[in-house]
Design an enzyme around this catalytic site. Structure first.
Site, PDB file in Angstrom:
ATOM      1  N   LYS A 184       0.859  -1.143   0.061  1.00  0.00           N
ATOM      2  CA  LYS A 184      -0.034   0.101   0.045  1.00  0.00           C
ATOM      3  C   LYS A 184       0.983   1.294  -0.155  1.00  0.00           C
ATOM      4  O   LYS A 184       1.935   1.307   0.207  1.00  0.00           O
ATOM      5  CB  LYS A 184      -0.978  -0.117   1.196  1.00  0.00           C
ATOM      6  CG  LYS A 184      -1.980  -1.210   1.168  1.00  0.00           C
ATOM      7  CD  LYS A 184      -2.865  -1.490  -0.109  1.00  0.00           C
ATOM      8  CE  LYS A 184      -4.025  -2.237  -0.086  1.00  0.00           C
ATOM      9  NZ  LYS A 184      -3.892  -3.495   0.130  1.00  0.00           N
TER      10      LYS A 184
HETATM   11  C1  LIG Z   1      -5.211  -4.568   0.619  1.00  0.00           C
HETATM   12  C2  LIG Z   1      -6.654  -4.306   0.603  1.00  0.00           C
HETATM   13  C3  LIG Z   1      -7.566  -4.704   1.793  1.00  0.00           C
HETATM   14  C4  LIG Z   1      -6.999  -5.406   2.933  1.00  0.00           C
HETATM   15  O1  LIG Z   1      -5.899  -4.795   3.692  1.00  0.00           O
HETATM   16  P1  LIG Z   1      -4.988  -5.654   4.643  1.00  0.00           P
HETATM   17  O2  LIG Z   1      -4.428  -4.645   5.438  1.00  0.00           O
HETATM   18  O3  LIG Z   1      -4.270  -6.597   3.984  1.00  0.00           O
HETATM   19  O4  LIG Z   1      -6.202  -6.486   5.452  1.00  0.00           O
HETATM   20  C5  LIG Z   1      -8.688  -4.521   1.692  1.00  0.00           C
HETATM   21  N1  LIG Z   1      -9.592  -3.885   0.722  1.00  0.00           N
HETATM   22  C6  LIG Z   1      -8.711  -3.510  -0.319  1.00  0.00           C
HETATM   23  C7  LIG Z   1      -9.542  -2.823  -1.428  1.00  0.00           C
HETATM   24  C8  LIG Z   1      -7.351  -3.857  -0.542  1.00  0.00           C
HETATM   25  O5  LIG Z   1      -6.781  -3.440  -1.504  1.00  0.00           O
END
Ligand SMILES: *Cc1c(COP(=O)(O)O)cnc(C)c1O
Length: 385
Positions: A184
């Protein structure tokens, strides 16, 4: 052609993050403690959020949010088909039904018309996703939520620094869940947070920490007491000070990361805009995207090769890519449980067939970006239909 493989989104972790982690390991607090508190305060300040709880993932944030909102069996939650599976999985975790709806053709964010058509007396929550970092149409969703008395919970996994009509995602009263997963825009390796009004966020904090009605870490310092009570059977979703140490540094670097992302996007735009075979990602005039992803679509019929062959061609040229996402209604679990056909969300299904995500992160040099542009242009020009 480039010599080294270019990966599509490695994290930007440097010496400052590494030394903060080592510093944390020399303190008595390695799990939830003062650095987590400091990270929550820094996030609250950056996001202009009413309040913040740091958690061990965005998935955890979405899960505790649904529990805090009282969602359970018999309830429906409206989720866009074009998202990561976690957005729908958490609805299953609380025993409710995810109702998967289609997205807008240009931004691939949830379609307010599709939401309106999916609302029933059982609808408890609309769960929009700021897909690729582009904000959803909040005014239209707010109007629907208000008219029908339903809550909004934002999946803001892609949306740190995203603005809708000038307002930062995460600054609203309703709950919003952010991700700090390794891929992210800001990472704590694994991690996330939930923003929203203080009462809901504090309830979520308790649900995410065994249902204990006091911060555990306060029990062990001089100001605290050994006493706590369990008010409901909660989950174990707390962030650690090891993660928060990384997050504090990343948050300081975020504006520079975002500036670089926008420069890369502008360079891609200039490099591709004359190619009629490509559909480029958009940023609507009321939107400020965090540009988490750069999602290209191949125009139907324009090339002799399909998306998979296009991805293979880029890989041969040492360019890493990915696909975001196989729509949720096409995953076997959701397809079989609810009997979805691809055509039930036609925009998402069609976009999936034609999409790929190009490298986009803060470490890309202009030369890297030019390598990607050159590889894409070669593939397009040598495969015109
Ligand atoms: C990465 C992601 C998640 C989950 O995030 P985590 O921190 O890995 O639990 C949820 N929704 C979207 C759209 C994502 O890209």
């Amino acid at each position: 052609m480039r010599k080294e493989f270019l990966s599509y989104n490695p994290p930007s972790i440097g010496d400052e993050e590494r030394s903060e982690v080592m510093d944390t390991l020399r303190t008595p607090w390695v799990t939830t403690g003062p650095k987590t508190k400091a990270f929550e305060a820094a996030l609250q300040d950056y996001l202009q959020a009413p309040s913040v709880v740091a958690l061990n993932s965005c998935t955890a944030g979405l899960h505790v949010a649904l529990v805090a909102l009282g969602v359970g069996p018999g309830d429906e939650v409206i989720v866009p088909a074009m998202t990561f599976c976690a957005t729908a999985n958490v609805v299953e975790h609380v025993g409710a039904k995810p109702v998967l709806v289609d997205v807008c053709p240009d931004t691939l964010t949830i379609s307010p018309e599709a939401v309106a058509a999916a609302i029933t007396p059982r609808t408890k929550v609309i769960l929009p996703v700021h897909y690729a970092g582009h904000p959803v149409q909040m005014d239209e969703l707010d109007a629907l939520a208000e008219r029908h008395g339903i809550a909004i919970l934002e999946d803001a996994a892609h949306a740190i620094s995203t603005r809708y009509k000038g307002q930062l995602v995460g600054s609203r009263k309703n709950l919003a869940a952010f991700s700090f997963y390794a891929t992210k825009n800001l990472t704590t390796v694994e991690g996330g947070c939930l923003t929203g009004e203080p009462a809901l966020v504090e309830k979520s904090r308790i649900i995410g920490h065994h249902g204990m009605n006091r911060d555990a870490w306060k029990r062990f310092d001089r100001s605290g007491s050994w006493y706590y009570e369990v008010v409901l059977p909660g989950f174990k979703y707390n962030m650690t000070d090891m993660q928060a140490a990384i997050g504090l540094v990343q948050l300081k670097r975020l504006e520079r990361f975002q500036k670089r992302r926008r420069e890369v996007v502008a360079r891609y735009e200039a490099g591709f805009k004359d190619l009629a075979a490509l559909e480029l990602p958009v940023e609507r005039d009321w939107a400020h995207s965090s540009w988490h992803l750069y999602v290209l679509r191949l125009r139907a019929g324009a090339l002799r090769i399909d998306r998979n062959a296009f991805i293979d061609g880029l890989k041969e040229r040492n360019i890493g890519t990915s696909v975001h996402y196989l729509p949720v209604h096409m995953h076997p679990f959701y397809r079989d449980k609810y009997g979805y056909k691809p055509a039930d969300c036609p925009v998402a299904a069609d976009a999936y067939e034609r999409m790929l995500s190009l490298p986009l992160h803060a470490e890309l040099t202009d030369a890297d970006v030019d390598d990607v542009i050159q590889a894409v242009r070669e593939l397009v020009q040598s495969n015109l239909a």
